[in-house]
Write a protein that holds these residues in place. Structure first.
Motif, PDB file in Angstrom:
ATOM      1  N   VAL A  48      68.327  -3.487 -43.156  1.00 17.85           N
ATOM      2  CA  VAL A  48      67.834  -2.343 -42.398  1.00 17.85           C
ATOM      3  C   VAL A  48      66.445  -2.691 -41.869  1.00 17.85           C
ATOM      4  N   SER A  49      65.848  -1.761 -41.158  1.00 15.05           N
ATOM      5  CA  SER A  49      64.510  -1.973 -40.630  1.00 15.05           C
ATOM      6  C   SER A  49      63.528  -2.273 -41.755  1.00 15.05           C
ATOM      7  N   ARG A  50      62.895  -3.429 -41.678  1.00 18.15           N
ATOM      8  CA  ARG A  50      61.909  -3.777 -42.706  1.00 18.15           C
ATOM      9  C   ARG A  50      60.697  -2.853 -42.638  1.00 18.15           C
ATOM     10  N   LYS A  51      60.389  -2.377 -41.438  1.00 18.75           N
ATOM     11  CA  LYS A  51      59.269  -1.450 -41.315  1.00 18.75           C
ATOM     12  C   LYS A  51      59.587  -0.142 -42.023  1.00 18.75           C
ATOM     13  N   PHE A  54      59.307  -0.700 -45.764  1.00 17.02           N
ATOM     14  CA  PHE A  54      57.937  -0.821 -46.253  1.00 17.02           C
ATOM     15  C   PHE A  54      57.195   0.505 -46.167  1.00 17.02           C
ATOM     16  N   ASP A  55      57.452   1.280 -45.108  1.00 19.90           N
ATOM     17  CA  ASP A  55      56.810   2.593 -44.993  1.00 19.90           C
ATOM     18  C   ASP A  55      57.239   3.494 -46.145  1.00 19.90           C
ATOM     19  N   TYR A  56      58.521   3.457 -46.491  1.00 22.43           N
ATOM     20  CA  TYR A  56      59.011   4.270 -47.611  1.00 22.43           C
ATOM     21  C   TYR A  56      58.417   3.768 -48.928  1.00 22.43           C
ATOM     22  N   PHE A  57      58.341   2.460 -49.080  1.00 26.10           N
ATOM     23  CA  PHE A  57      57.744   1.827 -50.254  1.00 26.10           C
ATOM     24  C   PHE A  57      56.319   2.334 -50.462  1.00 26.10           C
ATOM     25  N   GLN A  58      55.530   2.325 -49.395  1.00 22.45           N
ATOM     26  CA  GLN A  58      54.148   2.807 -49.502  1.00 22.45           C
ATOM     27  C   GLN A  58      54.101   4.305 -49.787  1.00 22.45           C
ATOM     28  N   SER A 131      65.190 -12.396 -42.499  1.00 22.58           N
ATOM     29  CA  SER A 131      64.038 -11.532 -42.313  1.00 22.58           C
ATOM     30  C   SER A 131      63.642 -11.013 -43.676  1.00 22.58           C
ATOM     31  N   GLY A 132      62.423 -10.563 -43.799  1.00 24.42           N
ATOM     32  CA  GLY A 132      61.986 -10.061 -45.092  1.00 24.42           C
ATOM     33  C   GLY A 132      60.522  -9.687 -45.086  1.00 24.42           C
TER      34      GLY A 132
END
Length: 215
Positions: A48-51, A54-58, A131-132
């Protein structure tokens, strides 16, 4: 590794701490990062979108007690080698006004010879068009606050020459997009969330264990 540095890998993130950060804070920060990674993996599984990941992670970190102070500028960085990649990482962190954490990260990579690890990581993923996100988070105690500088390097490779492995570095420029920010770990806020974080970690871990048994 210098005696003043303690490092650990949590999920896909390299954490490093100066000796002034208490063992309890270190443990809580690790738990938060693991919880955030497991939560993001469940929310956004697969390619899925890495952005978005990462946004959800933050967002999970902020919910668990991290307070954002400075955002990492998402200006693409073009590199042709892991040395350039790591150098860019140190530079990005230094420009955020936390030069000590930039030096801490550099000391950690050099002491653990993680330049070689990073090269193997990127060679395998990039050569396969992968990707990652490569994540690191140096932490220190400053003015009574625990400062966490979270840096995520998002990359995506789609066109790589077939003779890639004959090269000692990237055979063409690789675009890296930095993300993250400088956070303050709020102990008081986390106290109200610690039990939930531990319960979530157990729940996510149990799901993964059951899935492995069934597969």
């Amino acid at each position: 590794m210098p005696a003043s540095v303690n490092a650990v890998v949590v999920g896909g993130c390299l954490l490093s701490f100066t000796q002034q950060v208490s063992s309890q804070d270190q443990e809580d920060i690790q738990d938060c990062l693991l919880y955030a990674e497991l939560a993001a993996n469940e929310k956004y599984p697969g390619q899925v979108s890495r952005k978005a990941w990462f946004d959800y992670f933050q967002g999970r970190l902020i919910k668990a007690g991290y307070r954002l102070k400075t955002i990492v500028p998402a200006d693409p960085i073009r590199v042709t080698s892991v040395r350039q990649l790591l150098g860019a990482s140190y530079s990005v962190i230094g420009h955020l006004g936390v030069e000590r954490l930039s030096q801490l990260l550099e000391d950690t990579y050099q002491a653990l010879r993680l330049d070689e690890f990073a090269w193997d990581f990127f060679r395998g993923n990039v050569a396969n068009g992968g990707s990652g996100i490569l994540k690191c988070a140096p932490c220190e105690l400053a003015s009574g606050e625990v400062v966490v500088c979270l840096l995520g390097l998002r990359y995506s490779a789609t066109v790589i020459e077939s003779d890639f492995f004959l090269w000692s570095e990237f055979d063409r420029e690789l675009a890296i997009i930095p993300s993250g920010g400088v956070f303050v770990f709020d102990r008081r806020a986390f106290e109200n969330y610690r039990k939930r974080v531990h319960e979530k970690i157990d729940a996510y871990s149990n799901k993964v264990f059951v899935h492995k048994l069934q597969s």
